[in-house]
Every structure is written in structure tokens, then in C-alpha cells.
Motif scaffolding. Structure first.
Motif, PDB file in Angstrom:
ATOM      1  N   ILE A 130     -28.253  44.120 -15.968  1.00 31.92           N
ATOM      2  CA  ILE A 130     -28.434  44.888 -17.209  1.00 31.92           C
ATOM      3  C   ILE A 130     -29.334  46.085 -16.980  1.00 31.92           C
ATOM      4  O   ILE A 130     -29.040  47.200 -17.444  1.00 31.92           O
ATOM      5  N   THR A 131     -30.437  45.902 -16.245  1.00 31.70           N
ATOM      6  CA  THR A 131     -31.349  47.031 -16.009  1.00 31.70           C
ATOM      7  C   THR A 131     -30.698  48.086 -15.129  1.00 31.70           C
ATOM      8  O   THR A 131     -30.894  49.280 -15.349  1.00 31.70           O
ATOM      9  N   GLY A 160     -30.205  33.846 -14.728  1.00 30.98           N
ATOM     10  CA  GLY A 160     -30.914  34.720 -15.661  1.00 30.98           C
ATOM     11  C   GLY A 160     -31.495  35.940 -14.972  1.00 30.98           C
ATOM     12  O   GLY A 160     -31.422  37.059 -15.495  1.00 30.98           O
ATOM     13  N   ALA A 161     -32.049  35.756 -13.769  1.00 31.87           N
ATOM     14  CA  ALA A 161     -32.607  36.883 -13.026  1.00 31.87           C
ATOM     15  C   ALA A 161     -31.508  37.867 -12.628  1.00 31.87           C
ATOM     16  O   ALA A 161     -31.692  39.088 -12.719  1.00 31.87           O
ATOM     17  N   LYS A 190     -29.991  52.022 -16.255  1.00 29.69           N
ATOM     18  CA  LYS A 190     -30.460  53.167 -15.467  1.00 29.69           C
ATOM     19  C   LYS A 190     -29.320  54.128 -15.180  1.00 29.69           C
ATOM     20  O   LYS A 190     -29.475  55.336 -15.254  1.00 29.69           O
ATOM     21  N   ARG A 191     -28.137  53.563 -14.838  1.00 27.36           N
ATOM     22  CA  ARG A 191     -26.976  54.410 -14.555  1.00 27.36           C
ATOM     23  C   ARG A 191     -26.537  55.187 -15.789  1.00 27.36           C
ATOM     24  O   ARG A 191     -26.228  56.360 -15.698  1.00 27.36           O
TER      25      ARG A 191
END
Length: 155
Positions: free
Chosen positions: A122-123, A115-116, A127-128
């Protein structure tokens, strides 16, 4: 007044029907061992109750068996091994770590790590995509946008 008396009679009759195990122990150490074992062993019939809290007939029989074994001087490990051999690892709230229980012991940590990693990926992807300029405008739209922006800057 009559309703209070009726309620008291109901409560008294409920208490009469409740099964209470009364065991005589040789000493307090055996009593404590019995209480510890019956709270650590799960009732095979009930979903999530230990032997001490369950009122099922099999739990009553198993409490009697644990009492007999404690009074006979058997060690805690012998008693739990007997229960596991008879009812499987289900009777233990804390099963032993072995090949068949690795997923039970380490599965939550693996899921947490997965999950981490997913959240991290995803984050980073967001950002990209937020940092790259949007070149989806054609030339006419770009010139129109430039004119509109210049009109706003004229004083």
C-alpha cells in the motif's frame, strides 16, 4: 453500625460456602508438582481458568485425580497425557506442536507477515501515485492555469 455487622455476616457466610481443597502431600516436591500441574491444566468446563482457580465440580474432580496421580508417583508427562487423552488438547494451555496445532503456533506469525506485506504494498502504491504528474487537465485548463500562475509572478 448495623450495616457493618450485616456486611461482616455476608462475608463470613460467603467464606463458609467456598470450597477449599486440603490435600496432605508426602513431601514438598509433590506439593509443588501438584500446584504446577493444576496451574498448567485448563478446566474443561470453564472458558479460560486453570484447574487451580476453577470452582466447577469437574475441576474439583480433576484436582483430586491429579493429586492421586502425583501421590502415586506418576510423572508429569503421564498425568498430562492422561488428561489430554480424556479431554483433548483443550486442557493444555501450551499444546504440543504437531500437524493439528501448527496454525495455533505459527498462524500469528503468518498473519503478521501478511499484514507487513500488505502495508508495504500500500505504501509503495501511494508513493507511485503521488510521484506521477496529473495529466487530467485539458488544453484550455492548462493555458488558464499558466496565465494564473504568471499573474502571481508579475511584480
Amino acid at each position: 453500625m448495623k450495616s457493618i455487622i450485616a456486611l461482616l455476616l455476608v462475608f463470613v457466610s460467603m467464606g463458609v460456602n467456598a470450597a477449599i481443597d486440603a490435600y496432605e502431600f508426602k513431601d514438598d516436591a509433590n506439593r509443588e508438582r501438584f500446584q504446577q500441574l493444576t496451574t498448567e491444566l485448563r478446566c474443561p468446563k470453564c472458558q479460560n481458568q486453570n484447574l487451580a482457580d476453577s470452582n466447577s465440580p469437574i475441576a474439583t474432580d480433576l484436582r483430586r485425580e491429579v493429586y492421586r496421580m502425583v501421590e502415586a508417583g506418576q510423572q508429569d508427562e503421564e498425568i498430562t497425557d492422561f488428561m489430554v487423552s480424556r479431554y483433548g488438547e483443550f486442557v493444555l494451555y501450551r499444546p504440543k506442536v504437531n500437524e493439528s496445532t501448527w496454525i495455533l503456533w505459527y498462524g500469528p506469525f503468518v498473519l503478521l507477515a501478511v499484514g507487513a506485506v500488505v502495508i508495504l504494498l500500500i505504501t509503495r502504491k501511494r508513493k507511485r501515485t503521488n510521484n506521477t504528474p496529473d495529466d487530467s487537465l485539458n488544453e484550455n485548463e492548462k493555458t488558464r492555469l499558466a496565465r494564473l500562475l504568471n499573474k502571481g509572478n508579475v511584480k
